[in-house]
Scaffold this motif. Structure first.
Motif, PDB file in Angstrom:
ATOM      1  N   GLU A  21      -4.707   1.497   5.015  1.00  0.00           N
ATOM      2  CA  GLU A  21      -4.883   1.363   6.070  1.00  0.00           C
ATOM      3  C   GLU A  21      -6.087   0.723   6.548  1.00  0.00           C
ATOM      4  O   GLU A  21      -7.277   1.473   6.139  1.00  0.00           O
ATOM      5  CB  GLU A  21      -4.554   2.982   6.926  1.00  0.00           C
ATOM      6  N   TYR A  22      -6.258  -0.054   7.465  1.00  0.00           N
ATOM      7  CA  TYR A  22      -7.416  -0.595   8.100  1.00  0.00           C
ATOM      8  C   TYR A  22      -7.296  -0.401   9.603  1.00  0.00           C
ATOM      9  O   TYR A  22      -6.600   0.126  10.134  1.00  0.00           O
ATOM     10  CB  TYR A  22      -7.519  -2.016   7.417  1.00  0.00           C
ATOM     11  N   GLU A  23      -8.641  -0.931  10.348  1.00  0.00           N
ATOM     12  CA  GLU A  23      -8.811  -0.524  11.580  1.00  0.00           C
ATOM     13  C   GLU A  23      -7.666  -0.932  12.482  1.00  0.00           C
ATOM     14  O   GLU A  23      -7.141  -0.240  13.387  1.00  0.00           O
ATOM     15  CB  GLU A  23     -10.121  -1.151  11.841  1.00  0.00           C
ATOM     16  N   HIS A  24      -7.108  -2.075  12.263  1.00  0.00           N
ATOM     17  CA  HIS A  24      -6.112  -2.688  12.947  1.00  0.00           C
ATOM     18  C   HIS A  24      -4.759  -2.497  12.416  1.00  0.00           C
ATOM     19  O   HIS A  24      -3.635  -3.131  13.397  1.00  0.00           O
ATOM     20  CB  HIS A  24      -6.461  -4.081  13.406  1.00  0.00           C
ATOM     21  N   GLY A  25      -4.486  -2.283  11.360  1.00  0.00           N
ATOM     22  CA  GLY A  25      -2.964  -2.117  10.886  1.00  0.00           C
ATOM     23  C   GLY A  25      -3.080  -1.832   9.167  1.00  0.00           C
ATOM     24  O   GLY A  25      -4.156  -1.294   8.751  1.00  0.00           O
ATOM     25  N   VAL A  26      -2.062  -1.941   8.704  1.00  0.00           N
ATOM     26  CA  VAL A  26      -1.677  -1.410   7.222  1.00  0.00           C
ATOM     27  C   VAL A  26      -1.639  -2.813   6.378  1.00  0.00           C
ATOM     28  O   VAL A  26      -0.672  -3.608   6.676  1.00  0.00           O
ATOM     29  CB  VAL A  26      -0.814  -0.329   7.020  1.00  0.00           C
ATOM     30  N   VAL A  27      -1.970  -2.553   5.264  1.00  0.00           N
ATOM     31  CA  VAL A  27      -1.626  -3.751   4.304  1.00  0.00           C
ATOM     32  C   VAL A  27      -0.761  -3.117   3.056  1.00  0.00           C
ATOM     33  O   VAL A  27      -1.128  -1.990   2.671  1.00  0.00           O
ATOM     34  CB  VAL A  27      -2.928  -4.464   3.629  1.00  0.00           C
ATOM     35  N   LEU A  28       0.362  -3.571   2.958  1.00  0.00           N
ATOM     36  CA  LEU A  28       1.394  -3.142   1.983  1.00  0.00           C
ATOM     37  C   LEU A  28       1.268  -3.795   0.602  1.00  0.00           C
ATOM     38  O   LEU A  28       0.867  -5.017   0.379  1.00  0.00           O
ATOM     39  CB  LEU A  28       2.819  -3.637   2.473  1.00  0.00           C
ATOM     40  N   HIS A  29       1.440  -2.979  -0.508  1.00  0.00           N
ATOM     41  CA  HIS A  29       1.166  -3.373  -1.826  1.00  0.00           C
ATOM     42  C   HIS A  29       2.395  -3.264  -2.659  1.00  0.00           C
ATOM     43  O   HIS A  29       3.291  -2.109  -2.570  1.00  0.00           O
ATOM     44  CB  HIS A  29       0.066  -2.748  -2.451  1.00  0.00           C
ATOM     45  N   ASP A  30       2.735  -4.070  -3.565  1.00  0.00           N
ATOM     46  CA  ASP A  30       3.848  -3.726  -4.614  1.00  0.00           C
ATOM     47  C   ASP A  30       3.087  -2.932  -5.713  1.00  0.00           C
ATOM     48  O   ASP A  30       2.157  -2.541  -5.639  1.00  0.00           O
ATOM     49  CB  ASP A  30       4.434  -5.154  -5.060  1.00  0.00           C
ATOM     50  N   GLU A  31       4.127  -2.695  -6.836  1.00  0.00           N
ATOM     51  CA  GLU A  31       3.691  -1.782  -7.935  1.00  0.00           C
ATOM     52  C   GLU A  31       2.513  -2.316  -8.796  1.00  0.00           C
ATOM     53  O   GLU A  31       1.773  -1.541  -9.219  1.00  0.00           O
ATOM     54  CB  GLU A  31       4.784  -1.498  -8.904  1.00  0.00           C
ATOM     55  N   GLN A  32       2.096  -3.790  -8.672  1.00  0.00           N
ATOM     56  CA  GLN A  32       1.099  -4.275  -9.268  1.00  0.00           C
ATOM     57  C   GLN A  32      -0.226  -4.334  -8.458  1.00  0.00           C
ATOM     58  O   GLN A  32      -1.074  -4.743  -9.235  1.00  0.00           O
ATOM     59  CB  GLN A  32       1.454  -5.692  -9.838  1.00  0.00           C
ATOM     60  N   GLY A  33       0.006  -3.996  -7.293  1.00  0.00           N
ATOM     61  CA  GLY A  33      -1.135  -3.870  -6.562  1.00  0.00           C
ATOM     62  C   GLY A  33      -1.321  -5.249  -5.580  1.00  0.00           C
ATOM     63  O   GLY A  33      -2.454  -5.253  -4.794  1.00  0.00           O
ATOM     64  N   HIS A  34      -0.378  -5.868  -5.669  1.00  0.00           N
ATOM     65  CA  HIS A  34      -0.495  -7.336  -4.739  1.00  0.00           C
ATOM     66  C   HIS A  34      -0.242  -7.172  -3.450  1.00  0.00           C
ATOM     67  O   HIS A  34       0.815  -6.200  -3.136  1.00  0.00           O
ATOM     68  CB  HIS A  34       0.540  -8.448  -5.386  1.00  0.00           C
TER      69      HIS A  34
END
Length: 70
Positions: A21-34
């Protein structure tokens, strides 16, 4: 987990392994962290755990949401 958001008139979903979670939204990751997606807070509906990812609450119920006093 499944991230549910509403960019217009209908709900959409993205399956992911983790998110940050960041200030303006969420960044989604796969199992490898991408990075596999980004959802701004304005259109984020909710995040659902997949079976087996659910967390049990001590008293069996989630905490009450906090309300800002104005």
């Amino acid at each position: 987990m499944r991230v549910v958001y509403k960019p217009g008139n209908s709900y959409e979903e993205i399956d992911c392994f983790d998110f940050r979670e960041y200030e303006h939204g969420v960044v989604l990751h796969d199992e490898q962290g991408h990075n596999v997606g980004y959802v701004p807070h304005e259109i984020l509906s909710h995040i659902e755990p997949h079976p087996g990812e659910e967390v049990d609450f001590e008293d069996g119920q989630p905490p009450e949401p906090a309300h800002d006093e104005e």
